[in-house]
Design an enzyme around this catalytic site. Structure first.
Site, short mmCIF file in Angstrom:
data_model
loop_
_atom_site.label_atom_id
_atom_site.label_comp_id
_atom_site.label_asym_id
_atom_site.label_seq_id
_atom_site.Cartn_x
_atom_site.Cartn_y
_atom_site.Cartn_z
N GLU A 1 0.81 -1.23 0.00
CA GLU A 1 0.00 0.00 0.00
C GLU A 1 0.83 1.27 0.00
O GLU A 1 0.50 2.24 -0.69
CB GLU A 1 -0.96 0.02 1.19
CG GLU A 1 -2.18 -0.89 1.04
CD GLU A 1 -1.90 -2.32 1.51
OE1 GLU A 1 -0.77 -2.60 1.96
OE2 GLU A 1 -2.82 -3.16 1.40
N HIS B 1 -8.75 -4.85 11.33
CA HIS B 1 -9.45 -4.77 10.04
C HIS B 1 -10.77 -4.00 10.11
O HIS B 1 -11.55 -4.05 9.18
CB HIS B 1 -9.75 -6.17 9.51
CG HIS B 1 -8.58 -6.84 8.87
ND1 HIS B 1 -7.35 -6.93 9.47
CD2 HIS B 1 -8.45 -7.47 7.67
CE1 HIS B 1 -6.52 -7.58 8.68
NE2 HIS B 1 -7.16 -7.91 7.58
#
Lengths: 334, 365
Positions: free
Chosen positions: A68, A137
């Site tokens: 990312e 998450h």
């Protein structure tokens, strides 16, 4: 429901609305490309980009490794040169490893360069609790990222809003953080065939009412509507305002409503400390103190890491029951 | 992609014209003079914040940029004055930026570590170590995209400079991996000055004695150049750039260099000996090139003195210009340049005076 949505009967999924927005903009502007994990050959981790590789080819629909920080920065560099990247984060939870790029570089580049290099980029992906995914998450990043100047944050709650806002995001000359929800991707809603865009900074009154103002963003808007239905059965008419974008914030629409109702509840899926809800409450106090008949009530996620257990997670997140309770307290009914 | 032996891969480059080498000499002398005056101005408190000077490393920026095309994007870290000047930014805009004046290259909003110059394809000036490397890959992505998808523009390469301190940042490794798997023409140019702030490279970097291993990990060719010799830097970079441009592929270059001054303006330099510094200063890239040009009869002491005088004058003028450039006006400027599309408290954006913009006027969209 918005006037524009009432004129059509076509119902499509949230993910299809996102796909339509991206595909239309990619047909319109060859500078737009989509990059992220599994967006191409896998057809999208959540099937948002399904079929786009076939239409646009591998030069414009680009798979990345799990990296990312790298591909977020790549997108920013490309945007500095005038391309129009759409960078997909499978989850905004994963954007945290790219924090330097998305917070230090994208929103500050224009300022740091004295107006020379802008950053027309869209970062988009799933935000908020996905359903028992645990602490790492389940980030609702709006509380964290809305603190940063130079970026825009869009957070749609319906397929109609998702499409119109995403098209505006892709055309925006500044960086946009576009917050979707895994839990809403399968939701269906009316989306017209004809092209439309939804401007940023314009809230949508999802339900009109004169008794109490409820302000929310993204997925919790649905919990607000559910609460409003139940309260209506008790004779309490809530006005549910979907902010649609957090930056810019359509505070005018909120203030107008509060002036009418005298009560305000803000529902926000991020943590309460220094949250979007706190900011809305502060602005309501600053601008409509004399119109309030009680303090502003906030309904946020509980101030704990997201738990795994279904029971604990449900207890932590905003839901209709909490909103009903807050409205009743705000209106001195509980 | 095959691994490359730095000693055999590069053919000798044609002899560079004396006129060109004289230009490099002046470019390096200008940077040296600019940095000396920068240190002086910092000590006089005309410059604030963090400030990192390039003295000793001039041959790196000058040699690399000489080997590139003027429209090849350049990006670097916070020790950015030399790259901006080598790329052609006028010293006045650089100095005014450090003085925090509205005539600065970033209108006083960037400072020493954040120089930018759109006209010369200089993409900054980035102050988080390693953070510029994914951006560099993005610039390379964009040039390739423009060439192949938009079918406009020639094949370009990106010069992405970094210090040896960035070798251990995750951002660099992600950037190199992406450049490799996506086949992007990004040149990772490590200016190895042996210290990341006060930490010697051996103390912080695995395989510091052989940085070709870093390139090998990502399937990139590795090249090496003597950063104290601008002609050597040019010779290596010319070949690296020609090849990367043709193949549209990345490469990794290590330039062995040295900074004579501290990491920043507040560095007592207890981590190295004065003898070590003196050893490098005796091998100074400016003196070396000047001596070579004198030996070949292309320069004499008189001409060298004239060159020295001309860069002194240019930097003195830059300081005078920076002094008289107005302070930014908080009421007018604070909320400008945050966004291109104004909303809420944010006003319009305007390019800096350097780009031919009238001070105070609002640009037409």
């Amino acid at each position: 429901m918005s006037a524009a949505t009432a004129t059509t009967t076509r119902q499509i999924q949230f993910r299809e609305a996102l796909r339509e927005a991206m595909s239309e903009e990619m047909r319109r502007d060859p500078r737009v490309f989509l990059m992220g994990e599994e967006v191409a050959q896998y057809q999208g981790a959540y099937k948002v980009s399904q079929g786009m590789l076939e239409e646009f080819g591998p030069r414009r629909i680009i798979d990345t490794p799990i990296s990312e920080n790298g591909f977020a920065g790549l997108g920013i560099g490309a945007a500095m040169m005038g391309l129009r990247p759409i960078i997909e984060f499978m989850s905004w939870s994963f954007s945290l490893v790219a924090a330097d790029q998305i917070l230090n570089n994208a929103p500050k580049m224009l300022y740091m360069s004295g107006g020379q290099f802008g950053c027309p980029i869209v970062f988009r992906g799933n935000d908020g609790a996905g359903g028992q995914l645990g602490s790492t998450h389940s980030w609702a990043v709006e509380g964290l990222f809305s603190n940063v100047p130079g970026l825009r944050i869009a957070i749609p709650s319906t397929p109609y809003d998702a499409k119109g806002l995403l098209k505006t995001a892709i055309r925006c000359d500044d960086p946009v953080f576009f917050l979707e929800s895994e839990r809403m991707l399968g939701n269906k809603g009316p989306v017209p065939e004809e092209e439309y865009l939804i401007p940023f900074g314009v809230a949508d009154i999802k339900r009109a009412g004169a008794d109490c103002t409820i302000v929310s963003f993204g997925r919790p808007v649905h919990f607000c509507l559910e609460a409003a239905e139940k309260l209506a059965a008790e004779g309490i008419e809530c006005e549910v305002i979907d902010g649609r974008t957090i930056r810019p914030l359509d505070i005018d629409t909120i203030i107008e409503s509060v002036k009418k109702t005298g009560y305000c509840v803000v529902v926000d899926q991020s943590w309460p400390f220094g949250s979007v809800a706190s900011e809305v409450a502060a602005q309501v106090y600053e601008r409509a103190m004399d119109y309030l008949d009680n303090r502003v009530y906030r309904v946020c996620s509980d101030d704990v890491p997201a738990p795994y257990s279904k029971a604990l997670e449900q207890a932590m997140l905003p839901h209709a029951g909490k909103i009903i309770e807050a409205v009743k307290k705000a209106m001195y009914l509980a | 992609m095959t691994m490359t032996d730095p000693k055999t891969a590069l053919q000798p480059v044609d002899r560079v014209e004396p006129r060109t080498r004289l230009k490099w000499l002046r470019d390096m002398m200008l940077i040296r003079e600019f940095e000396l005056r920068t240190m002086q101005a910092y000590q006089e408190a005309k410059i604030g914040g963090f400030c990192h000077v390039y003295i000793g490393q001039e041959a790196c920026a000058v040699g690399c940029i000489a080997a590139a095309n003027p429209d090849d994007p350049v990006i670097t870290a916070y020790r950015d004055h030399g790259h901006a000047l080598a790329r052609g930014m006028e010293p006045r805009y650089a100095m005014a930026e450090m003085f925090g004046k509205s005539g600065g290259c970033a209108k006083g909003k960037g400072g020493s570590m954040h120089f930018f110059d759109q006209r010369t394809h200089f993409y900054g000036g980035h102050a988080i170590v390693g953070g510029q490397t994914p951006l560099g890959v993005g610039l390379a992505f964009a040039t390739r995209y423009e060439n192949e998808v938009l079918e406009q523009g020639a094949k370009r390469i990106t010069l992405c400079f970094l210090g040896d301190g960035a070798l251990n940042q995750g951002a660099l490794h992600e950037a190199m991996n992406l450049a490799s798997v996506l086949e992007l023409p990004c040149l990772f140019i490590v200016e190895n000055n042996r210290y990341s702030m006060g930490t010697a490279i051996e103390r912080g970097t695995a395989m510091a004695h052989d940085l070709s291993t870093k390139a090998a990990a990502y399937g990139m060719p590795y090249y090496q150049a003597d950063g104290m010799d601008v002609c050597a830097v040019y010779n290596v970079m010319k070949r690296v750039i020609d090849r990367a441009r043709a193949e549209q592929a990345p490469a990794f270059v290590e330039i062995k260099t040295y900074r004579y001054k501290g990491h920043s303006m507040s560095d007592p330099q207890k981590y190295r000996s004065k003898d070590e510094v003196a050893e490098y200063e005796a091998n100074d890239p400016i003196r070396r090139l000047a001596d070579a040009l004198i030996a070949s009869g292309d320069l004499d002491e008189k001409a060298f003195r004239a060159l020295s005088q001309s860069v002194r004058d240019e930097v003195r003028d830059a300081i005078a210009w920076a002094e008289q450039s107005p302070e930014p006006d908080p009421a007018a400027d604070l909320y400008r340049d945050v966004v291109r599309e104004p909303f809420g408290p944010y006003g319009p954006t305007t390019p800096p005076e350097m780009c031919g913009h009238e001070p105070g006027a609002v640009a037409e969209e």
